[in-house]
Design a protein around this motif. Structure first.
Motif, short mmCIF file in Angstrom:
data_model
loop_
_atom_site.label_atom_id
_atom_site.label_comp_id
_atom_site.label_asym_id
_atom_site.label_seq_id
_atom_site.Cartn_x
_atom_site.Cartn_y
_atom_site.Cartn_z
N SER A 136 0.90 -1.20 -0.07
CA SER A 136 -0.18 0.06 -0.07
C SER A 136 0.82 1.12 -0.33
N MET A 137 2.12 1.05 0.11
CA MET A 137 3.03 2.28 0.14
C MET A 137 3.96 2.53 -0.99
N ALA A 138 4.60 3.78 -0.96
CA ALA A 138 5.29 4.16 -2.29
C ALA A 138 6.84 4.40 -1.98
N THR A 140 9.54 6.39 -1.71
CA THR A 140 9.73 7.92 -1.19
C THR A 140 11.10 8.69 -1.16
N LYS A 141 11.05 9.86 -1.70
CA LYS A 141 12.32 10.61 -1.64
C LYS A 141 12.13 11.62 -0.39
N MET A 142 12.87 11.85 0.66
CA MET A 142 12.69 12.78 1.53
C MET A 142 14.05 13.37 2.05
N THR A 143 14.10 14.44 2.58
CA THR A 143 15.05 15.00 3.15
C THR A 143 15.64 14.32 4.45
N LEU A 144 16.68 14.72 4.99
CA LEU A 144 17.17 14.03 6.23
C LEU A 144 16.39 14.34 7.46
N TRP A 150 9.08 13.56 -3.19
CA TRP A 150 8.02 12.57 -4.07
C TRP A 150 7.74 11.51 -3.47
N GLN A 151 6.69 11.03 -3.88
CA GLN A 151 6.39 9.40 -3.92
C GLN A 151 6.18 8.73 -5.11
#
Length: 353
Positions: A136-138, A140-144, A150-151
Motif C-alpha cells: 500500500s506504500m510508495a 519515497t524521496k525525503m530530506t534528512l 516525492w512518492q
C-alpha cells in the motif's frame, strides 16, 4: 554496544576450517584482548560489535519484527530502517548514540514498514530514498529532516512503464552517476525501474524469471564502478546470484555462489554482499569471493533451517557469527555496518582492525 538484558552463548574457540574452494576465513577467535570477537583475516579483519547502538534507544523504541536497512550520511550518522516503533527509521551518531526517529508515515497500523534505505548527496542537499515493505506504500524521496519530496507508488509505476503489476512490494533503490536512479520492486513484480535525473521514466528491467537479465526477487542493487566503468549490480536473491548490467540496461554477466544475496555496497576494490545465508561476503575486483565474514558452514545450515527459527531465538545466537544479514554498508574508514533480518533487530559494527 550489547543488549545487557539478554544472555547469549559465547563461542570460545576457533572453529575448524574445512576444505574451501575460495580463500575464506569463516570465523576467528579474539586476538585483541578486548573481549570482542575478531572475524576475518588479513586485509579483511574486523572486531565484531553486535547490537551496536541498542543500549542508547529510548524507552518504547524497538526494532520489532526486524532491522532491515542501513545507510550513512555525510556526517557519519547511521540510519537504520526497521519494522518496530516508533517511526520506521532510527538515526545514530558515530558513537552509537540515538539521535532521532524518522519516517512515521511508513507504518501499517502499529507496525513500521521500513525496508530499503539509501542516501545521496545532490545539488540541493542530502536525501533519503526509502522503499517501505508494504504493497500500500510508495517509494519515497525525503530530506534528512523528514520532509517528503516525492512518492512513487504502484499506480505511478504502472502509468510510467505501461506494465500491469499484479504484485507490488518495493525493496530497494540505487543511484546512477548521471543523476538518475533505480527503484526495485523486489518482493513484487521483480522489475527494476530506471528514472533519469529529471524523474522521467527510462525503462523497466528484468521481470520474473531465471534467465540472464530476468530476476526472482531483485532485493537490492548498487553502482559498481571499481574498474572505472560504471555498471548496475543487482542482488537477484531467489536466483542466488548477482547480475551486472551496462548503463544502457544490457546484461553483462551473472555470478552465482550465494545463498540469498540481499544487498550490496562497494568501496575501493571491494564489493560486499549482505547474504541472508549467514554471511557478509567480500568479492575482489575480479568478482571472486575472497571472504565470508561472520560465517560458518554448519551454522549456516542451522540458521537456514526454518524449523529451528533461529532468527527468533536470541539466546542461541553465537558471538561472531551472523544469523541473517539483510543489508551492509561501508563507512569512510572501511568499517562495515550490518543489519539483520532477526526478531528484535540487530545492528553489528565490523570495526576494521
Amino acid at each position: 554496544m550489547n543488549d545487557k538484558k539478554t544472555p547469549r552463548r559465547q563461542f570460545t574457540k576457533q572453529l575448524a576450517l574445512g576444505s574451501l574452494l575460495v580463500p575464506t576465513i569463516l570465523y576467528a577467535q579474539n586476538k585483541s584482548g578486548s573481549g570482542a570477537v575478531i572475524v576475518g583475516d588479513g586485509e579483511h579483519t574486523y572486531e565484531c560489535l553486535h547490537d551496536w547502538g541498542l543500549d542508547s534507544l529510548p524507552a518504547q523504541h524497538q526494532y520489532g519484527w526486524t532491522s532491515n536497512g542501513v545507510a550513512l550520511d555525510s556526517m557519519g550518522q547511521l540510519y537504520v530502517s526497521h519494522h518496530g516503533a516508533p517511526g520506521s527509521i532510527f538515526v545514530f551518531d558515530q558513537a552509537g548514540r540515538f539521535v532521532r526517529e524518522l519516517a512515521s508515515q511508513h507504518r501499517v497500523k502499529e507496525e513500521a514498514a521500513g525496508h530499503g534505505i539509501d542516501i545521496r548527496t545532490e545539488d540541493d542537499g542530502e536525501f533519503l530514498y526509502l522503499s517501505p515493505d508494504h504493497a500500500s506504500m510508495a517509494f519515497t524521496k525525503m530530506t534528512l529532516g523528514g520532509e517528503i519530496v516525492w512518492q512513487k507508488g504502484k499506480s505511478d509505476l504502472e502509468k510510467d512503464s505501461g506494465l500491469k503489476l499484479s504484485r507490488y512490494r518495493p525493496t530497494n533503490s540505487s543511484f546512477r552517476p548521471d543523476g538518475g536512479y533505480y527503484l526495485g520492486d523486489g518482493y513484487g513484480s521483480s522489475y527494476v525501474f530506471e528514472y533519469d535525473k529529471h524523474d522521467s521514466f527510462v525503462r523497466a528491467m528484468g521481470g520474473l524469471g531465471n534467465q540472464d537479465g530476468k530476476f526472482n526477487t531483485p532485493h537490492g542493487q548498487w553502482l559498481d564502478d571499481r574498474d572505472g566503468t560504471p555498471k548496475l549490480v543487482v542482488a537477484d536473491r531467489a536466483n542466488q546470484r548477482l547480475q551486472w548490467f551496462a548503463m544502457d540496461g544490457t546484461h553483462l554477466k551473472s555470478v552465482g555462489g550465494f545463498v540469498k544475496p540481499a544487498d550490496i555496497d562497494v568501496q575501493g576494490d571491494w564489493l560486499i554482499v549482505a547474504d541472508i545465508g549467514a554471511s557478509v561476503t567480500v568479492l575482489n575486483k575480479d568478482n571472486e569471493i575472497v571472504a565470508k565474514l561472520g560465517h560458518d558452514d554448519e551454522w549456516e545450515k542451522r540458521v537456514m533451517d526454518r524449523k529451528q527459527n533461529l532468527r527468533g531465538k536470541r539466546p542461541e545466537w553465537v558471538a561472531g557469527l551472523f544469523v541473517h544479514p539483510h543489508d551492509a554498508c561501508f563507512d569512510r574508514d572501511g568499517n562495515i555496518f550490518v543489519s539483520e533480518y532477526v526478531a528484535g533487530g540487530r545492528v553489528t559494527k565490523l570495526r576494521k582492525v
